[in-house]
Design an enzyme around this catalytic site. Structure first.
Site, PDB file in Angstrom:
ATOM      1  N   THR A 198       0.814  -1.211   0.000  1.00  0.00           N
ATOM      2  CA  THR A 198       0.000   0.000   0.000  1.00  0.00           C
ATOM      3  C   THR A 198       0.850   1.266   0.000  1.00  0.00           C
ATOM      4  O   THR A 198       1.988   1.256   0.478  1.00  0.00           O
ATOM      5  CB  THR A 198      -0.909  -0.007   1.252  1.00  0.00           C
ATOM      6  OG1 THR A 198      -1.543   1.253   1.380  1.00  0.00           O
ATOM      7  CG2 THR A 198      -0.109  -0.250   2.525  1.00  0.00           C
ATOM      8  N   ASP A 199       0.254   2.363  -0.469  1.00  0.00           N
ATOM      9  CA  ASP A 199       0.952   3.656  -0.404  1.00  0.00           C
ATOM     10  C   ASP A 199       1.010   4.195   1.028  1.00  0.00           C
ATOM     11  O   ASP A 199       1.768   5.121   1.321  1.00  0.00           O
ATOM     12  CB  ASP A 199       0.284   4.690  -1.326  1.00  0.00           C
ATOM     13  CG  ASP A 199      -1.183   4.968  -1.014  1.00  0.00           C
ATOM     14  OD1 ASP A 199      -1.746   4.365  -0.075  1.00  0.00           O
ATOM     15  OD2 ASP A 199      -1.783   5.817  -1.717  1.00  0.00           O
ATOM     16  N   GLU A 200       0.200   3.607   1.942  1.00  0.00           N
ATOM     17  CA  GLU A 200       0.149   4.150   3.309  1.00  0.00           C
ATOM     18  C   GLU A 200       1.459   3.964   4.054  1.00  0.00           C
ATOM     19  O   GLU A 200       1.693   4.619   5.071  1.00  0.00           O
ATOM     20  CB  GLU A 200      -1.008   3.513   4.092  1.00  0.00           C
ATOM     21  CG  GLU A 200      -2.338   3.776   3.449  1.00  0.00           C
ATOM     22  CD  GLU A 200      -3.521   3.674   4.400  1.00  0.00           C
ATOM     23  OE1 GLU A 200      -3.314   3.575   5.614  1.00  0.00           O
ATOM     24  OE2 GLU A 200      -4.650   3.697   3.896  1.00  0.00           O
TER      25      GLU A 200
ATOM     26  N   LYS B  91       1.969  -3.224   7.427  1.00  0.00           N
ATOM     27  CA  LYS B  91       2.281  -3.428   6.000  1.00  0.00           C
ATOM     28  C   LYS B  91       3.734  -3.041   5.727  1.00  0.00           C
ATOM     29  O   LYS B  91       4.430  -3.703   4.951  1.00  0.00           O
ATOM     30  CB  LYS B  91       1.332  -2.617   5.112  1.00  0.00           C
ATOM     31  CG  LYS B  91      -0.111  -3.086   5.107  1.00  0.00           C
ATOM     32  CD  LYS B  91      -0.299  -4.501   4.545  1.00  0.00           C
ATOM     33  CE  LYS B  91      -0.084  -4.597   3.047  1.00  0.00           C
ATOM     34  NZ  LYS B  91      -0.462  -5.940   2.528  1.00  0.00           N
TER      35      LYS B  91
ATOM     36  N   TYR C 177      -2.174  -0.334  10.983  1.00  0.00           N
ATOM     37  CA  TYR C 177      -2.271  -1.020   9.683  1.00  0.00           C
ATOM     38  C   TYR C 177      -1.042  -0.740   8.824  1.00  0.00           C
ATOM     39  O   TYR C 177      -0.371  -1.658   8.343  1.00  0.00           O
ATOM     40  CB  TYR C 177      -3.545  -0.584   8.936  1.00  0.00           C
ATOM     41  CG  TYR C 177      -3.509  -0.920   7.455  1.00  0.00           C
ATOM     42  CD1 TYR C 177      -3.543  -2.242   7.025  1.00  0.00           C
ATOM     43  CD2 TYR C 177      -3.414   0.087   6.484  1.00  0.00           C
ATOM     44  CE1 TYR C 177      -3.487  -2.554   5.669  1.00  0.00           C
ATOM     45  CE2 TYR C 177      -3.365  -0.218   5.135  1.00  0.00           C
ATOM     46  CZ  TYR C 177      -3.401  -1.539   4.726  1.00  0.00           C
ATOM     47  OH  TYR C 177      -3.333  -1.847   3.394  1.00  0.00           O
TER      48      TYR C 177
HETATM   49  P1  NAD Z   1      -9.778  -7.225   2.147  1.00  0.00           P
HETATM   50  O1  NAD Z   1      -9.769  -6.918   3.604  1.00  0.00           O
HETATM   51  O2  NAD Z   1     -10.986  -6.941   1.343  1.00  0.00           O
HETATM   52  O3  NAD Z   1      -9.437  -8.766   1.927  1.00  0.00           O
HETATM   53  C1  NAD Z   1      -8.441  -9.443   2.632  1.00  0.00           C
HETATM   54  C2  NAD Z   1      -8.605 -10.929   2.389  1.00  0.00           C
HETATM   55  O4  NAD Z   1      -7.551 -11.615   3.086  1.00  0.00           O
HETATM   56  C3  NAD Z   1      -9.935 -11.486   2.908  1.00  0.00           C
HETATM   57  O5  NAD Z   1     -10.491 -12.351   1.957  1.00  0.00           O
HETATM   58  C4  NAD Z   1      -9.528 -12.246   4.160  1.00  0.00           C
HETATM   59  O6  NAD Z   1     -10.376 -13.341   4.440  1.00  0.00           O
HETATM   60  C5  NAD Z   1      -8.125 -12.691   3.804  1.00  0.00           C
HETATM   61  N1  NAD Z   1      -7.282 -12.947   4.980  1.00  0.00           N
HETATM   62  C6  NAD Z   1      -7.149 -12.150   6.077  1.00  0.00           C
HETATM   63  N2  NAD Z   1      -6.307 -12.733   6.952  1.00  0.00           N
HETATM   64  C7  NAD Z   1      -5.886 -13.888   6.382  1.00  0.00           C
HETATM   65  C8  NAD Z   1      -4.986 -14.896   6.783  1.00  0.00           C
HETATM   66  N3  NAD Z   1      -4.346 -14.857   7.968  1.00  0.00           N
HETATM   67  N4  NAD Z   1      -4.762 -15.943   5.949  1.00  0.00           N
HETATM   68  C9  NAD Z   1      -5.419 -16.014   4.769  1.00  0.00           C
HETATM   69  N5  NAD Z   1      -6.286 -15.078   4.343  1.00  0.00           N
HETATM   70  C10 NAD Z   1      -6.514 -14.024   5.140  1.00  0.00           C
HETATM   71  O7  NAD Z   1      -8.504  -6.475   1.568  1.00  0.00           O
HETATM   72  P2  NAD Z   1      -8.305  -5.787   0.133  1.00  0.00           P
HETATM   73  O8  NAD Z   1      -8.818  -4.414   0.193  1.00  0.00           O
HETATM   74  O9  NAD Z   1      -8.777  -6.721  -0.916  1.00  0.00           O
HETATM   75  O10 NAD Z   1      -6.712  -5.691   0.107  1.00  0.00           O
HETATM   76  C11 NAD Z   1      -5.933  -6.776  -0.404  1.00  0.00           C
HETATM   77  C12 NAD Z   1      -4.464  -6.428  -0.269  1.00  0.00           C
HETATM   78  O11 NAD Z   1      -4.191  -5.222  -0.983  1.00  0.00           O
HETATM   79  C13 NAD Z   1      -4.029  -6.156   1.173  1.00  0.00           C
HETATM   80  O12 NAD Z   1      -2.739  -6.690   1.334  1.00  0.00           O
HETATM   81  C14 NAD Z   1      -4.003  -4.637   1.285  1.00  0.00           C
HETATM   82  O13 NAD Z   1      -3.050  -4.221   2.225  1.00  0.00           O
HETATM   83  C15 NAD Z   1      -3.592  -4.265  -0.125  1.00  0.00           C
HETATM   84  N6  NAD Z   1      -4.063  -2.937  -0.597  1.00  0.00           N
HETATM   85  C16 NAD Z   1      -5.390  -2.605  -0.506  1.00  0.00           C
HETATM   86  C17 NAD Z   1      -5.813  -1.380  -1.020  1.00  0.00           C
HETATM   87  C18 NAD Z   1      -7.263  -0.956  -0.971  1.00  0.00           C
HETATM   88  O14 NAD Z   1      -7.562   0.181  -1.320  1.00  0.00           O
HETATM   89  N7  NAD Z   1      -8.183  -1.812  -0.574  1.00  0.00           N
HETATM   90  C19 NAD Z   1      -4.881  -0.510  -1.613  1.00  0.00           C
HETATM   91  C20 NAD Z   1      -3.541  -0.884  -1.665  1.00  0.00           C
HETATM   92  C21 NAD Z   1      -3.147  -2.123  -1.174  1.00  0.00           C
HETATM   93  O1  DAU Z   2      -4.177   4.003   0.429  1.00  0.00           O
HETATM   94  C1  DAU Z   2      -4.381   2.626   0.307  1.00  0.00           C
HETATM   95  C2  DAU Z   2      -5.250   2.144   1.436  1.00  0.00           C
HETATM   96  O2  DAU Z   2      -6.571   2.606   1.164  1.00  0.00           O
HETATM   97  C3  DAU Z   2      -5.241   0.648   1.624  1.00  0.00           C
HETATM   98  O3  DAU Z   2      -3.947   0.229   1.973  1.00  0.00           O
HETATM   99  C4  DAU Z   2      -6.244   0.213   2.707  1.00  0.00           C
HETATM  100  O4  DAU Z   2      -6.287  -1.200   2.783  1.00  0.00           O
HETATM  101  C5  DAU Z   2      -7.607   0.751   2.318  1.00  0.00           C
HETATM  102  O5  DAU Z   2      -8.547   0.431   3.312  1.00  0.00           O
HETATM  103  C6  DAU Z   2      -7.554   2.258   2.105  1.00  0.00           C
HETATM  104  O6  DAU Z   2      -7.281   2.935   3.371  1.00  0.00           O
HETATM  105  P1  DAU Z   2      -8.066   4.289   3.764  1.00  0.00           P
HETATM  106  O7  DAU Z   2      -7.987   4.440   5.228  1.00  0.00           O
HETATM  107  O8  DAU Z   2      -7.603   5.417   2.908  1.00  0.00           O
HETATM  108  O9  DAU Z   2      -9.541   3.873   3.256  1.00  0.00           O
HETATM  109  P2  DAU Z   2     -10.987   4.131   3.879  1.00  0.00           P
HETATM  110  O10 DAU Z   2     -11.973   3.793   2.823  1.00  0.00           O
HETATM  111  O11 DAU Z   2     -11.138   3.507   5.225  1.00  0.00           O
HETATM  112  O12 DAU Z   2     -11.000   5.717   4.089  1.00  0.00           O
HETATM  113  C7  DAU Z   2     -10.807   6.582   2.978  1.00  0.00           C
HETATM  114  C8  DAU Z   2     -10.846   7.998   3.524  1.00  0.00           C
HETATM  115  O13 DAU Z   2     -12.178   8.300   3.945  1.00  0.00           O
HETATM  116  C9  DAU Z   2      -9.953   8.204   4.733  1.00  0.00           C
HETATM  117  O14 DAU Z   2      -9.409   9.523   4.681  1.00  0.00           O
HETATM  118  C10 DAU Z   2     -10.924   8.102   5.922  1.00  0.00           C
HETATM  119  C11 DAU Z   2     -12.236   8.627   5.343  1.00  0.00           C
HETATM  120  N1  DAU Z   2     -13.462   8.030   5.893  1.00  0.00           N
HETATM  121  C12 DAU Z   2     -13.562   6.675   5.954  1.00  0.00           C
HETATM  122  C13 DAU Z   2     -14.708   6.083   6.463  1.00  0.00           C
HETATM  123  C14 DAU Z   2     -14.820   4.581   6.536  1.00  0.00           C
HETATM  124  C15 DAU Z   2     -14.504   8.854   6.293  1.00  0.00           C
HETATM  125  O15 DAU Z   2     -14.407  10.095   6.210  1.00  0.00           O
HETATM  126  N2  DAU Z   2     -15.639   8.270   6.786  1.00  0.00           N
HETATM  127  C16 DAU Z   2     -15.774   6.909   6.912  1.00  0.00           C
HETATM  128  O16 DAU Z   2     -16.827   6.445   7.419  1.00  0.00           O
END
Ligand code: NAD
Ligand code: DAU
Length: 356
Positions: A133-135, A163, A159
């Site tokens: 992730t970019d975080e 990562k 989180y």
């Molecule tokens: P998600 O939370 O939707 O899915 C995570 C999946 O991993 C789920 O299916 C869960 O059951 C599985 N899981 C959790 N713990 C596990 C374990 N111990 N063993 C096996 N499986 C397990 O997450 P996502 O949003 O699909 O993100 C996927 C990956 O991409 C993550 O590594 C996250 O850090 C990264 N990522 C997400 C975003 C985003 O915006 N969602 C952006 C950048 C990177």
């Molecule tokens: O940047 C990549 C990341 O993006 C991933 O690594 C994470 O897995 C993914 O969950 C996401 O993280 P964020 O914290 O940016 O996503 P989220 O959707 O939780 O929140 C997006 C923005 O919106 C953040 O600034 C918090 C805000 N927010 C979120 C929720 C859930 C609100 O203002 N209200 C809300 O109820």
């Protein structure tokens, strides 16, 4: 030929598995623990498809991972499995250390031993792609240049720290043991099958139900949004042509403030499914901010474009329209994920955030 995907029942993982099988056809072994975020309904269209082997299990279960590697002899591991929600990491960081740090460590160790059992050709083509992730880069001041791959790591939440730790392990396993790794650091994804605890799907489902749309603090926090299908294409590209040991930043060139995202969704819903009670923007509610909330993320995605030729295909306008339409067309999926556990989460996260 086969690949091992972990976390393939989650949001991005399930999109990746569907996309991979449609684009490539190479079989997938999908290892997922089915936590609250894992959902086999996302993969319902693969029922009876022999190219998809689903295994319920934990990436931290070394015996299971060893068995899967020995049985299926995948040519690559793509590691999506993680705890992924920042707010959950604030309320309960333990699971993030367990899966994101210890789980990645277990996978790396299993891959390292497995590699030694392969013949030279298989060893040379083997890849371990870690999805991150970019975080990990922390928060950018207004006007500062976007994150490049050289940006210092400054994770601010449990989180992002977990990562960052996993990224460091992946890097070390390459430098110390020669494990053929690739790492991608991606910005915020959105699209189909996004669990409605994250901003975009939460706002869509709440707006459709006439519920408050919780905006943390002033709503001026900036994220760089990428349509999930573009992320899947980027991962396929890095897996195919990425240079070993390199990291690639993946982003959508779409920096937007949260409040702008929420208003865009309201306007799209008003257009596609008008509400007799009035414009959805009336539901916007500013609530207590997220502790340690990062103010701005922005990805400089020039390296992956220059070296590998990947660029996002969707603009934010096309991607968000598709996404809102998907949620309108999949009310059954939304109803299915809004289980008792989901309602408990809403109470835990929003119960203590009164409107401000
Ligand atoms: P998600 O939370 O939707 O899915 C995570 C999946 O991993 C789920 O299916 C869960 O059951 C599985 N899981 C959790 N713990 C596990 C374990 N111990 N063993 C096996 N499986 C397990 O997450 P996502 O949003 O699909 O993100 C996927 C990956 O991409 C993550 O590594 C996250 O850090 C990264 N990522 C997400 C975003 C985003 O915006 N969602 C952006 C950048 C990177
Ligand atoms: O940047 C990549 C990341 O993006 C991933 O690594 C994470 O897995 C993914 O969950 C996401 O993280 P964020 O914290 O940016 O996503 P989220 O959707 O939780 O929140 C997006 C923005 O919106 C953040 O600034 C918090 C805000 N927010 C979120 C929720 C859930 C609100 O203002 N209200 C809300 O109820």
């Amino acid at each position: 030929m086969t690949i091992l995907v972990t976390g393939g029942a989650g949001f991005i993982g399930s999109n990746f598995v569907l996309d991979w099988l449609a684009a490539d056809g190479e079989p997938v072994v999908n290892l997922d623990a089915l936590t609250y975020a894992g959902n086999l309904h996302n993969l319902a269209s693969l029922a009876g498809d022999a190219r998809h082997v689903f295994v319920k299990g934990d990436i931290g279960d070394r015996a299971l991972v060893d068995r899967l590697l020995a049985e299926h002899r995948p040519r690559a591991i793509v590691n999506f499995a993680a705890e992924s929600h920042v707010d959950r990491s604030i309320l309960g960081p333990g699971a993030f250390i367990k899966t994101n740090v210890e789980g990645t460590f277990t996978l790396l160790e299993a891959a390292r031993v497995h590699l030694q059992s392969l013949d030279l050709a298989a060893r040379e083509s083997f890849r371990f792609l870690h999805v991150s992730t970019d975080e990990v880069y922390g928060s950018l001041p207004p006007g500062a240049p976007a994150f490049t791959e050289e940006h210092v790591y400054e994770p601010n939440s449990p989180y992002s720290a977990s990562k960052a730790a996993s990224d460091h392990l992946v890097r070390a396993w390459h430098h110390t043991y020669g494990l053929p790794v690739l790492t991608t650091n991606c910005s915020n994804n959105y699209g189909p099958f996004h669990f409605p605890e994250k901003l975009i799907p939460l706002v869509i489902v709440n707006a459709l139900a006439g519920k408050p749309l919780p905006v943390y603090g002033d709503g001026q926090q900036i994220r760089d949004w990428l349509y999930v299908g573009d992320h899947c294409a980027a991962i396929r590209t890095v897996l195919a042509r990425g240079r070993l040991g390199e990291t690639y930043n993946v982003g959508g060139w779409n920096e937007k403030a949260n409040i702008e995202i929420v208003k865009t969704i309201c306007a799209l819903l008003d257009e596609l499914r008008p509400d007799a009670a009035g414009p959805r923007a009336r539901l916007i509610t500013h609530v207590k901010d997220r502790p340690g909330h990062d103010r701005r993320y922005a990805i400089d995605a020039r390296k992956i474009e220059r070296e590998l030729g990947w660029r996002p295909a969707e603009t934010f306008e096309t991607g968000i329209r598709k996404t809102v339409q998907w949620y309108l067309d999949h009310a059954d999926w939304v109803a299915q994920v809004q289980s008792g556990a989901y309602r408990e989460w809403l109470d835990a996260n929003y119960g203590a955030r009164s409107a401000s």
